[in-house]
Scaffold this motif. Structure first.
Motif, PDB file in Angstrom:
ATOM      1  N   GLU A 180      57.966  75.589  48.634  1.00  0.00           N
ATOM      2  CA  GLU A 180      59.311  75.281  48.131  1.00  0.00           C
ATOM      3  C   GLU A 180      59.625  73.793  48.123  1.00  0.00           C
ATOM      4  OE1 GLU A 180      62.357  77.749  49.921  1.00  0.00           O
ATOM      5  OE2 GLU A 180      60.964  79.438  49.954  1.00  0.00           O
ATOM      6  N   LYS A 181      59.045  73.032  49.034  1.00  0.00           N
ATOM      7  CA  LYS A 181      59.395  71.606  49.130  1.00  0.00           C
ATOM      8  C   LYS A 181      58.150  70.747  48.926  1.00  0.00           C
ATOM      9  CE  LYS A 181      63.505  72.801  50.972  1.00  0.00           C
ATOM     10  NZ  LYS A 181      64.772  72.726  50.264  1.00  0.00           N
ATOM     11  N   ALA A 182      57.325  71.139  47.993  1.00  0.00           N
ATOM     12  CA  ALA A 182      56.045  70.453  47.807  1.00  0.00           C
ATOM     13  C   ALA A 182      56.225  68.966  47.538  1.00  0.00           C
ATOM     14  CB  ALA A 182      55.288  71.121  46.675  1.00  0.00           C
ATOM     15  N   GLU A 183      57.144  68.664  46.628  1.00  0.00           N
ATOM     16  CA  GLU A 183      57.315  67.270  46.240  1.00  0.00           C
ATOM     17  C   GLU A 183      57.838  66.434  47.416  1.00  0.00           C
ATOM     18  OE1 GLU A 183      59.139  67.030  42.482  1.00  0.00           O
ATOM     19  OE2 GLU A 183      58.070  65.160  42.066  1.00  0.00           O
ATOM     20  N   GLN A 184      58.769  67.035  48.169  1.00  0.00           N
ATOM     21  CA  GLN A 184      59.313  66.324  49.330  1.00  0.00           C
ATOM     22  C   GLN A 184      58.198  66.030  50.341  1.00  0.00           C
ATOM     23  OE1 GLN A 184      60.799  68.778  47.670  1.00  0.00           O
ATOM     24  NE2 GLN A 184      62.984  68.922  48.135  1.00  0.00           N
ATOM     25  N   ILE A 185      57.290  66.984  50.504  1.00  0.00           N
ATOM     26  CA  ILE A 185      56.208  66.786  51.483  1.00  0.00           C
ATOM     27  C   ILE A 185      55.292  65.646  51.025  1.00  0.00           C
ATOM     28  CG2 ILE A 185      54.110  67.848  52.428  1.00  0.00           C
ATOM     29  CD1 ILE A 185      55.830  70.472  52.531  1.00  0.00           C
ATOM     30  N   ILE A 186      55.007  65.612  49.728  1.00  0.00           N
ATOM     31  CA  ILE A 186      54.176  64.521  49.214  1.00  0.00           C
ATOM     32  C   ILE A 186      54.886  63.182  49.410  1.00  0.00           C
ATOM     33  CG2 ILE A 186      53.244  63.529  47.094  1.00  0.00           C
ATOM     34  CD1 ILE A 186      52.362  66.292  46.297  1.00  0.00           C
ATOM     35  N   MET A 187      56.198  63.172  49.163  1.00  0.00           N
ATOM     36  CA  MET A 187      56.947  61.922  49.378  1.00  0.00           C
ATOM     37  C   MET A 187      56.935  61.537  50.858  1.00  0.00           C
ATOM     38  SD  MET A 187      57.647  60.749  46.566  1.00  0.00           S
ATOM     39  CE  MET A 187      58.447  59.306  47.238  1.00  0.00           C
ATOM     40  N   GLY A 188      57.054  62.554  51.717  1.00  0.00           N
ATOM     41  CA  GLY A 188      57.005  62.300  53.166  1.00  0.00           C
ATOM     42  C   GLY A 188      55.670  61.692  53.568  1.00  0.00           C
ATOM     43  N   ALA A 189      54.595  62.222  52.974  1.00  0.00           N
ATOM     44  CA  ALA A 189      53.271  61.685  53.272  1.00  0.00           C
ATOM     45  C   ALA A 189      53.166  60.245  52.780  1.00  0.00           C
ATOM     46  CB  ALA A 189      52.207  62.552  52.604  1.00  0.00           C
ATOM     47  N   ARG A 190      53.792  59.953  51.627  1.00  0.00           N
ATOM     48  CA  ARG A 190      53.757  58.578  51.117  1.00  0.00           C
ATOM     49  C   ARG A 190      54.555  57.631  52.005  1.00  0.00           C
ATOM     50  NH1 ARG A 190      52.349  57.338  45.821  1.00  0.00           N
ATOM     51  NH2 ARG A 190      54.160  56.009  45.513  1.00  0.00           N
ATOM     52  N   VAL A 191      55.686  58.149  52.518  1.00  0.00           N
ATOM     53  CA  VAL A 191      56.494  57.339  53.442  1.00  0.00           C
ATOM     54  C   VAL A 191      55.661  56.992  54.681  1.00  0.00           C
ATOM     55  CG1 VAL A 191      58.451  57.419  55.032  1.00  0.00           C
ATOM     56  CG2 VAL A 191      58.735  58.230  52.696  1.00  0.00           C
ATOM     57  N   LEU A 192      54.977  58.008  55.215  1.00  0.00           N
ATOM     58  CA  LEU A 192      54.155  57.780  56.407  1.00  0.00           C
ATOM     59  C   LEU A 192      52.999  56.833  56.093  1.00  0.00           C
ATOM     60  CD1 LEU A 192      54.052  61.294  58.056  1.00  0.00           C
ATOM     61  CD2 LEU A 192      54.893  59.209  59.105  1.00  0.00           C
ATOM     62  N   ASN A 193      52.419  57.004  54.914  1.00  0.00           N
ATOM     63  CA  ASN A 193      51.345  56.112  54.490  1.00  0.00           C
ATOM     64  C   ASN A 193      51.807  54.665  54.469  1.00  0.00           C
ATOM     65  OD1 ASN A 193      48.913  57.257  54.182  1.00  0.00           O
ATOM     66  ND2 ASN A 193      49.116  57.762  52.041  1.00  0.00           N
ATOM     67  N   ARG A 194      53.025  54.480  53.967  1.00  0.00           N
ATOM     68  CA  ARG A 194      53.578  53.127  53.898  1.00  0.00           C
ATOM     69  C   ARG A 194      53.793  52.570  55.307  1.00  0.00           C
ATOM     70  NH1 ARG A 194      56.236  50.334  49.716  1.00  0.00           N
ATOM     71  NH2 ARG A 194      57.568  48.687  50.545  1.00  0.00           N
ATOM     72  N   ALA A 195      54.293  53.429  56.176  1.00  0.00           N
ATOM     73  CA  ALA A 195      54.523  52.985  57.558  1.00  0.00           C
ATOM     74  C   ALA A 195      53.199  52.606  58.234  1.00  0.00           C
ATOM     75  CB  ALA A 195      55.217  54.082  58.353  1.00  0.00           C
ATOM     76  N   LEU A 196      52.135  53.319  57.864  1.00  0.00           N
ATOM     77  CA  LEU A 196      50.834  53.050  58.480  1.00  0.00           C
ATOM     78  C   LEU A 196      50.084  51.942  57.756  1.00  0.00           C
ATOM     79  CD1 LEU A 196      49.760  56.780  58.904  1.00  0.00           C
ATOM     80  CD2 LEU A 196      50.415  55.270  60.758  1.00  0.00           C
ATOM     81  N   GLY A 197      50.588  51.565  56.572  1.00  0.00           N
ATOM     82  CA  GLY A 197      49.921  50.515  55.804  1.00  0.00           C
ATOM     83  C   GLY A 197      48.639  50.979  55.153  1.00  0.00           C
ATOM     84  N   ILE A 198      48.551  52.260  54.795  1.00  0.00           N
ATOM     85  CA  ILE A 198      47.347  52.759  54.122  1.00  0.00           C
ATOM     86  C   ILE A 198      47.743  53.496  52.839  1.00  0.00           C
ATOM     87  CG2 ILE A 198      45.835  52.944  56.125  1.00  0.00           C
ATOM     88  CD1 ILE A 198      46.663  55.895  56.323  1.00  0.00           C
ATOM     89  N   GLN A 199      46.766  53.889  52.076  1.00  0.00           N
ATOM     90  CA  GLN A 199      47.008  54.620  50.831  1.00  0.00           C
ATOM     91  C   GLN A 199      46.085  55.816  50.773  1.00  0.00           C
ATOM     92  OE1 GLN A 199      47.893  53.633  47.082  1.00  0.00           O
ATOM     93  NE2 GLN A 199      49.829  52.975  47.920  1.00  0.00           N
ATOM     94  N   ASN A 200      46.039  56.564  51.839  1.00  0.00           N
ATOM     95  CA  ASN A 200      45.099  57.670  51.895  1.00  0.00           C
ATOM     96  C   ASN A 200      45.689  58.811  52.706  1.00  0.00           C
ATOM     97  OD1 ASN A 200      42.881  59.263  51.826  1.00  0.00           O
ATOM     98  ND2 ASN A 200      41.631  57.985  53.182  1.00  0.00           N
ATOM     99  N   ALA A 201      46.232  59.786  51.989  1.00  0.00           N
ATOM    100  CA  ALA A 201      46.775  60.949  52.669  1.00  0.00           C
ATOM    101  C   ALA A 201      46.056  62.195  52.193  1.00  0.00           C
ATOM    102  CB  ALA A 201      48.268  61.076  52.393  1.00  0.00           C
ATOM    103  N   VAL A 202      45.669  63.032  53.135  1.00  0.00           N
ATOM    104  CA  VAL A 202      45.017  64.294  52.787  1.00  0.00           C
ATOM    105  C   VAL A 202      45.891  65.431  53.280  1.00  0.00           C
ATOM    106  CG1 VAL A 202      43.079  65.804  53.338  1.00  0.00           C
ATOM    107  CG2 VAL A 202      42.671  63.417  52.798  1.00  0.00           C
ATOM    108  N   ILE A 203      46.241  66.308  52.353  1.00  0.00           N
ATOM    109  CA  ILE A 203      46.992  67.492  52.766  1.00  0.00           C
ATOM    110  C   ILE A 203      45.979  68.615  52.949  1.00  0.00           C
ATOM    111  CG2 ILE A 203      48.847  69.089  52.193  1.00  0.00           C
ATOM    112  CD1 ILE A 203      50.036  66.887  50.431  1.00  0.00           C
TER     113      ILE A 203
END
Lengths: 440, 276
Positions: free
Chosen positions: A182-205
């Motif tokens: 139901e919240k797929a897009e939000q989860i992807i955005m959340g992963a991008r937010v975390l990626n930004r906080a970590l300074g990387i561009q690599n998230a695996v769901i």
């Protein structure tokens, strides 16, 4: 055929019992009063900021994190603080809780309640971490480790990969599954937010193969975002364990006594990632979560969006109530969860499910002597010898001996108890061993 | 043919003789000298290795006795053997025998099935240690007896039995040697080794619940509610965290009876004699 990932050592295949896979998340009723524990995480309890008689709104800070390993606690309802005292929790032991009598449902103004998916991230990593901290986010998979600590990379270390844990390998539970659908897009955005906080561009769901809808939706969506990939894992318990997931996805073994960050991995639960999205882009602190109410004794199983502090009894009431066949009520999954002693105990940040189980398949069986078949050692995903740990505990061996058996590395998955042909509850003994080691 | 047998006998006999000589010399050279006194004392001891004396076992206690002088001997006492054994050891050493006020283990809980009814059924491992970690127990009292009998398994002297009707462990005071095994094993610290008071009896609070009075009372009718009545009778009695504790130095006798009679919930137990 796509490659399916898994961990090589131990593990078991369980009956799924995922009866609520197709039940959409519905808002649970707000109860008459909520009791919010000030310690819903690992670490020191939060410092209480409110007093009896104070008026609070949804999202008001009730207690402030005390020290680094701690988390903020927010009000999940609007109303009046009526009690601040020790009340029995799910285990029957007392915890400090703040009781709020519900009056209406007025939210703090700065919470963005619109349904639109926010896609712009303009914050710096430090600002993101500060927002995660002030939202009181903790690991929602069950352990309750404060998320800001996990997101802050210690000096001299570097993150390579963010693994979003969408495995949910426990039977019955579908809260994460529904959230991904139901919240797929939000989860992807959340992963991008975390990626930004970590300074990387690599998230695996990471999703396990028994969630075809979530895989379909997230794979399609992830193609639109750079650096977000979906990987499919085999359905095997405990695939969702942090060490097991890292091994499956990266092929790296987490060395003894090391943290995932030491080998460049950060693992976050889907629920946590969604909470991060809401906190950072919607200004919404963590005060509600998805809880699966299920079990063979449950009349109307389903997935509910529950305000934290809602009594478990009220949640059971909404899903059809207790019938006389229910033998026990379990908080969490059937493998790792605990039976509840007190039904007025609240739902907390780490409650992923409430299961009503009947007598039969899930009840205790009479234990007999160990026949030394070694099945528990084969099933142990941590590579331990559970039978030896059990023996050490029942013979009151020294802590040094338990440490030599690496009892402290037990992940408490319960595979050993599950496979034991003598029905010995080995996990209970391992937990005692862990406790003894921690005490020293 | 004869030669073969004879030569074998000579060779083997020779080897045996040499080996025996070597062994004899080695055993003389490396002999461990034991104090005669230690052996004599150890023979007088009960040899149950319970550790109640505070030493690692009976052999350790015997060594300590043998090495002690007059003043340090007075601090050594074997509660299992009691006065009779100590008299024997004292006569071996030539010192005056020490005597102690008798003491027994007391259970500081009255949460029986009647007083603290079962609310939730416990259905896991039959071990107090594990049950204590999982939940607060069947009655809901987080400090009460769990009725699973870890203490009974720990008692080497058969002084503890689990009463099937009440679910409570019971101390057979005549068998109890106050070794303290139950104190160590109880995850909730319900046992205490209590000395007999000067007047002969003993008085203690049979409750460990630290909850507020009303909450404690809800789970168990015999709970200490922290009403302070006992501390008004005697100032030495301290009430902390809604729980009263009667110090063992307090003389029981008339005071003990008064305390027990005035306790509104019956949490205070008074016994006229230590052995019932």
């Amino acid at each position: 055929m796509t490659k399916k990932f898994t961990f090589p050592m131990g593990g078991i295949h369980l009956a799924k019992h995922k009866i609520t896979t197709d039940c959409p998340i519905v808002n649970a009723d707000i109860p008459e009063f909520v009791t919010i524990p000030i310690k819903q995480h690992i670490g020191s309890p939060a410092k209480i900021l409110v007093a009896k008689g104070d008026k609070v709104r949804v999202g008001t800070l009730l207690a402030d994190a005390d020290g680094i390993v701690s988390a903020d606690v927010h009000s999940s309802v609007s109303g009046e603080v009526t009690k601040i005292e020790d009340l029995p929790g799910a285990s029957g032991y007392e915890e400090k809780m703040i009781t709020v009598k519900v009056e209406g449902d007025s939210w703090e103004e700065d919470i963005d309640r619109s349904e639109d998916v926010e896609k712009e991230i303009n914050l710096t990593p430090d600002e993101i971490i500060a927002k995660i901290r002030s939202a009181g986010i903790v690991g929602m998979g069950g352990a309750g480790y404060p998320t800001p600590i996990k997101t802050t990379i210690p000096e001299g270390k570097k993150a390579n990969i963010l693994i979003v844990n969408g495995i949910e390998c426990e039977p019955f539970l579908t809260a994460d599954d529904r959230l991904m659908v139901e919240k797929a897009e939000q989860i992807i955005m959340g992963a991008r937010v975390l990626n930004r906080a970590l300074g990387i561009q690599n998230a695996v769901i990471a999703i396990d193969e028994n969630k075809p809808r979530a895989i379909e939706i997230l794979t399609a969506l992830s193609k639109l975002y750079i650096g977000v990939n979906v990987k499919i894992c085999k359905t095997k318990y405990p695939q969702g364990g942090e060490k097991q997931l890292i091994k499956a996805i990266t092929g790296q073994e987490l060395p003894l006594g090391k943290l995932p960050i030491d080998i460049g991995c950060i693992v976050q639960n889907v629920g946590t990632v969604f909470a991060v999205y809401e906190a950072v882009l919607k200004n919404k602190p963590l005060f509600e979560r998805v809880v699966t109410v299920s079990g063979d004794g449950c009349k109307h199983p389903g997935n509910y969006l529950v305000r934290i502090g809602t009594p478990i009894s009220s949640l059971i009431e909404q899903s059809g109530g207790l019938n006389e066949n229910v033998h026990k009520v379990v908080v969490g999954g059937p493998m790792m969860g605990n039976a509840v002693v007190n039904l007025s105990a609240p739902v907390t940040k780490t409650t992923s499910g409430v299961l009503l189980l009947q007598d039969g398949e899930f009840s205790k069986k009479e234990a007999s002597s160990c026949i030394r078949c070694g099945k528990c050692a084969l099933a142990c995903p941590a590579g331990l010898r559970p039978f030896a740990i059990k023996q050490a505990v029942s013979f009151n061996d020294t802590v040094e001996h338990m440490r030599k058996l690496h009892a402290g590395d037990c992940i408490e998955c319960g595979c050993c108890s599950y496979v034991c042909p003598a029905n010995i509850p080995i996990l209970d003994y391992c937990k005692i061993a862990k406790q003894e080691i921690r005490k020293k | 043919m004869d030669d073969l047998i004879l030569s074998n006998i000579y060779i083997l006999g020779g080897i045996a003789f040499v080996a025996a000589t070597v062994l004899y010399l080695i055993s003389k050279k490396f002999a461990v000298r034991t104090d005669e006194m230690v052996i004599k004392i150890a023979a007088a001891l009960p040899q149950v290795n319970c550790g109640a004396c505070g030493k690692a076992g009976c052999a350790d206690f015997a060594t300590a006795c043998a090495r002690s002088d007059e003043s340090s001997f007075a601090n050594l006492y074997c509660p299992v053997g009691g006065a009779a054994v100590m008299q024997k050891i004292a006569s071996l050493k030539g010192y005056a025998a020490t005597d102690r006020v008798p003491s027994v283990a007391v259970l500081r809980c009255q949460g029986s099935c009647k007083n603290a009814p079962v609310k939730v059924e416990y259905d896991a491992v039959s071990s107090c240690r594990i049950a204590n970690r999982i939940s607060s127990g069947q009655s809901g009292c987080p400090d009460g007896c769990l009725h699973l009998g870890d203490c009974i398994k720990a008692c080497k002297f058969g002084a503890l039995t689990l009463n099937k009707e009440t679910g409570m462990p019971e101390v057979d005071t005549r068998r109890c040697v106050s070794c303290g095994a139950c104190v160590k094993v109880c995850p909730r610290g319900l046992f205490e080794i209590r000395r007999q008071s000067q007047a002969g009896g003993m008085v203690y609070v049979a409750c460990r619940n630290k909850q507020k009075g009303a909450v404690a009372r809800k789970n168990c009718t015999k709970a200490c509610i922290g009403c302070m009545k006992c501390s008004k009778i005697n100032e030495a009695i301290k009430v902390e965290n809604n729980l009263s504790y009667i110090p063992p130095e307090l003389d029981a006798g008339a005071l003990g009876k008064e305390l027990a009679d005035n306790c509104p919930t019956g949490a205070i137990i008074y016994k006229e004699r230590i052995h019932d």
